[in-house]
Scaffold this motif. Structure first.
Motif, mmCIF file in Angstrom:
data_model
loop_
_atom_site.group_PDB
_atom_site.id
_atom_site.type_symbol
_atom_site.label_atom_id
_atom_site.label_comp_id
_atom_site.label_asym_id
_atom_site.label_seq_id
_atom_site.Cartn_x
_atom_site.Cartn_y
_atom_site.Cartn_z
ATOM 1 N N PHE A 152 -12.054 17.554 -32.003
ATOM 2 C CA PHE A 152 -13.087 17.451 -33.045
ATOM 3 C C PHE A 152 -13.569 16.009 -33.208
ATOM 4 O O PHE A 152 -14.778 15.756 -33.344
ATOM 5 C CB PHE A 152 -12.536 17.973 -34.373
ATOM 6 C CG PHE A 152 -13.499 17.806 -35.514
ATOM 7 C CD1 PHE A 152 -14.665 18.550 -35.576
ATOM 8 C CD2 PHE A 152 -13.248 16.891 -36.531
ATOM 9 C CE1 PHE A 152 -15.565 18.392 -36.624
ATOM 10 C CE2 PHE A 152 -14.136 16.722 -37.576
ATOM 11 C CZ PHE A 152 -15.299 17.476 -37.623
ATOM 12 N N SER A 182 -14.232 14.352 -43.821
ATOM 13 C CA SER A 182 -13.876 15.250 -44.929
ATOM 14 C C SER A 182 -13.181 16.504 -44.408
ATOM 15 O O SER A 182 -12.622 17.278 -45.183
ATOM 16 C CB SER A 182 -15.129 15.626 -45.732
ATOM 17 O OG SER A 182 -15.908 16.568 -45.025
ATOM 18 N N LEU B 149 -26.641 16.853 -44.185
ATOM 19 C CA LEU B 149 -25.900 17.996 -43.663
ATOM 20 C C LEU B 149 -26.487 18.452 -42.323
ATOM 21 O O LEU B 149 -25.754 18.790 -41.381
ATOM 22 C CB LEU B 149 -25.940 19.131 -44.691
ATOM 23 C CG LEU B 149 -24.791 20.142 -44.667
ATOM 24 C CD1 LEU B 149 -23.449 19.446 -44.601
ATOM 25 C CD2 LEU B 149 -24.879 21.054 -45.885
ATOM 26 N N PHE B 152 -25.409 16.213 -39.584
ATOM 27 C CA PHE B 152 -24.016 16.501 -39.222
ATOM 28 C C PHE B 152 -23.928 17.736 -38.320
ATOM 29 O O PHE B 152 -23.190 17.740 -37.329
ATOM 30 C CB PHE B 152 -23.169 16.705 -40.479
ATOM 31 C CG PHE B 152 -21.762 17.105 -40.176
ATOM 32 C CD1 PHE B 152 -20.876 16.213 -39.600
ATOM 33 C CD2 PHE B 152 -21.315 18.400 -40.454
ATOM 34 C CE1 PHE B 152 -19.572 16.579 -39.309
ATOM 35 C CE2 PHE B 152 -20.012 18.776 -40.161
ATOM 36 C CZ PHE B 152 -19.143 17.865 -39.593
ATOM 37 N N ALA B 155 -25.047 16.718 -34.929
ATOM 38 C CA ALA B 155 -24.000 15.958 -34.244
ATOM 39 C C ALA B 155 -22.946 16.906 -33.685
ATOM 40 O O ALA B 155 -22.487 16.747 -32.543
ATOM 41 C CB ALA B 155 -23.360 14.953 -35.201
ATOM 42 N N THR B 156 -22.563 17.900 -34.453
ATOM 43 C CA THR B 156 -21.550 18.845 -33.994
ATOM 44 C C THR B 156 -22.017 19.604 -32.762
ATOM 45 O O THR B 156 -21.293 19.725 -31.771
ATOM 46 C CB THR B 156 -21.207 19.833 -35.123
ATOM 47 O OG1 THR B 156 -20.780 19.109 -36.280
ATOM 48 C CG2 THR B 156 -20.115 20.792 -34.685
ATOM 49 N N MET B 160 -20.401 19.455 -29.074
ATOM 50 C CA MET B 160 -19.912 20.660 -28.388
ATOM 51 C C MET B 160 -20.531 20.781 -27.001
ATOM 52 O O MET B 160 -19.842 21.111 -26.026
ATOM 53 C CB MET B 160 -20.240 21.898 -29.230
ATOM 54 C CG MET B 160 -19.389 22.017 -30.491
ATOM 55 S SD MET B 160 -19.937 23.381 -31.563
ATOM 56 C CE MET B 160 -19.594 24.783 -30.511
ATOM 57 N N ASP B 175 -12.893 25.960 -32.066
ATOM 58 C CA ASP B 175 -12.137 25.152 -33.020
ATOM 59 C C ASP B 175 -12.987 24.010 -33.576
ATOM 60 O O ASP B 175 -12.912 23.688 -34.760
ATOM 61 C CB ASP B 175 -10.873 24.592 -32.353
ATOM 62 C CG ASP B 175 -9.776 25.643 -32.227
ATOM 63 O OD1 ASP B 175 -9.896 26.689 -32.895
ATOM 64 O OD2 ASP B 175 -8.824 25.418 -31.478
ATOM 65 N N VAL B 176 -13.780 23.381 -32.706
ATOM 66 C CA VAL B 176 -14.666 22.326 -33.188
ATOM 67 C C VAL B 176 -15.616 22.891 -34.241
ATOM 68 O O VAL B 176 -15.812 22.301 -35.313
ATOM 69 C CB VAL B 176 -15.468 21.701 -32.015
ATOM 70 C CG1 VAL B 176 -16.575 20.791 -32.546
ATOM 71 C CG2 VAL B 176 -14.545 20.920 -31.090
ATOM 72 N N ARG B 178 -15.229 25.554 -36.138
ATOM 73 C CA ARG B 178 -14.480 25.887 -37.359
ATOM 74 C C ARG B 178 -14.165 24.632 -38.166
ATOM 75 O O ARG B 178 -14.336 24.599 -39.396
ATOM 76 C CB ARG B 178 -13.162 26.601 -37.003
ATOM 77 C CG ARG B 178 -13.297 28.074 -36.726
ATOM 78 C CD ARG B 178 -12.182 28.893 -37.422
ATOM 79 N NE ARG B 178 -10.918 28.184 -37.584
ATOM 80 C CZ ARG B 178 -9.887 28.285 -36.739
ATOM 81 N NH1 ARG B 178 -9.989 29.050 -35.666
ATOM 82 N NH2 ARG B 178 -8.780 27.632 -36.977
ATOM 83 N N THR B 179 -13.700 23.604 -37.487
ATOM 84 C CA THR B 179 -13.357 22.365 -38.190
ATOM 85 C C THR B 179 -14.595 21.766 -38.850
ATOM 86 O O THR B 179 -14.551 21.327 -40.007
ATOM 87 C CB THR B 179 -12.738 21.349 -37.214
ATOM 88 O OG1 THR B 179 -11.647 21.963 -36.528
ATOM 89 C CG2 THR B 179 -12.239 20.122 -37.952
ATOM 90 N N ALA B 180 -15.702 21.740 -38.121
ATOM 91 C CA ALA B 180 -16.930 21.193 -38.689
ATOM 92 C C ALA B 180 -17.351 21.990 -39.924
ATOM 93 O O ALA B 180 -17.779 21.418 -40.936
ATOM 94 C CB ALA B 180 -18.038 21.200 -37.646
ATOM 95 N N SER B 182 -15.561 23.423 -42.009
ATOM 96 C CA SER B 182 -14.694 23.152 -43.163
ATOM 97 C C SER B 182 -15.223 21.986 -43.985
ATOM 98 O O SER B 182 -14.756 21.735 -45.091
ATOM 99 C CB SER B 182 -13.261 22.878 -42.699
ATOM 100 O OG SER B 182 -13.156 21.581 -42.145
ATOM 101 N N ALA B 183 -16.192 21.245 -43.419
ATOM 102 C CA ALA B 183 -16.822 20.157 -44.176
ATOM 103 C C ALA B 183 -18.036 20.654 -44.963
ATOM 104 O O ALA B 183 -18.705 19.865 -45.628
ATOM 105 C CB ALA B 183 -17.245 19.035 -43.231
#
Lengths: 189, 189
Positions: A152, A182, B149, B152, B155-156, B160, B175-176, B178-180, B182-183
DNA sequence: CCCAATCTGTAACGTCCACTACAGAACGGG
DNA sequence: CCCGTTCTGTAGTGGACGTTACAGATTGGG
């Protein structure tokens, strides 16, 4: 030892290597021509080939120099900060600055050149090791997936570099870093 | 209306355009040579130029086709999902699948080609508009910075795509995503 | 002051590139 | 069956590329 005789080089090797580094950094390996390098540096092809080797060697020399200077901030953060959290926070916020510094190409040379896959993997493994250390020592929750978190972080850095190349502002990249952080797991109390 | 007479084309235009799309997708604009395209498609240069135009036109045709097929999932998610949160979640999780589908190039053509900066900006603005709508209608907290947002999310997605090109697995990209996510800010209750 | 050694500029090398001139092959209308 | 029209394969075009041969310039050692 040392050259016994002969005409002295007519240019500063380090200065020229820096200009070459910036050229590859800005345009990538393929789009950078040796003719363009001679124009940018004022050094003719035979002198470039004598000092650095062929185009591939010019590129690897430029990458080495990049890692030793402009790109040093990342490994420095990993080395100098005590926790993975602090290291990643510093790495990403400094990346926001480095990727948007006026007077040089934007983004990261290593993250932009498709042929540097190996170096990117190395960097990601270093982040993963830093995280795994904190998990092992209990600074991060036992269930934390170090690999997943490192991937990540890698994704965030790559996204920031790509955005910087497209003209994103320093503030926008700082926000990306903050938002990504975050998602960091809460530390063990 | 229609061609009056003449020899018929000896190849399937759409099928050939698809092979061309994949070539540009895999290798980028510069690294793809017309000679390579004739070898990949079995169609000789004069026929390619007659059917599509010069190399630049071949590229834009390939990009158009990419957006209409392989890359359609993103705008579809934005169009079909009711909330920005759901749209982004679907966009990123589907990206993880699309970017790692066997039998085609990895990652995203639009996010990989430096010359498609404009298309990337368009996509980011579309995400931002979707988020802003939810902020305006109260589905997201009033203080939410839609632009921040959206950057962001961009960027994600870029991260990826870059990771996919370097060989990341589908699970890692999920997973990337999902983690992103969570923000993402908590929805208004 | 000459000499071997090193660097410099000029000018080219062969190769690949995007692109096309040309002649012939395949078509449908009359 | 001829004819204009469109496509096809061959074989090139000029130009840019990475790389280098070569001759002259510049150096320090003897």
């Amino acid at each position: 030892m040392g050259a016994v005789v002969g005409r002295k080089r007519g240019f500063d090797r380090d200065e020229v290597l820096d200009q070459i580094t910036r050229a590859f950094w800005r345009d990538g390996y393929q789009a950078t021509s040796v003719a363009g390098l001679t124009e940018a540096t004022g050094v003719n092809p035979p002198s470039l080939y004598a000092a650095f080797g062929d185009k591939r060697a010019l590129f690897t020399g430029a990458v080495d120099r990049y890692q030793a200077t402009y790109g040093r901030f990342a490994s420095r953060a990993l080395d100098e900060e005590p926790t993975a959290r602090q290291a990643v926070e510093r790495m990403l916020t400094e990346a926001a600055v480095e990727y948007t510094t006026p007077g040089r190409p934007r983004g990261c040379l290593v993250l932009s050149a498709p042929e540097l896959h190996e170096l990117r993997d190395q960097a990601m493994r270093a982040v993963e090791a830093k995280i795994r250390h904190d998990v092992d020592t209990g600074a991060l929750p036992a269930g934390t997936d170090a690999h997943r978190l490192a991937v990540f972080v890698a994704a965030t850095a790559r996204g920031m570099s790509s955005l910087a190349r497209d003209g994103a502002t320093r503030a926008e990249l700082c926000d990306v870093a903050r938002t990504a952080l975050s998602a960091w797991p809460a530390p063990v109390p």
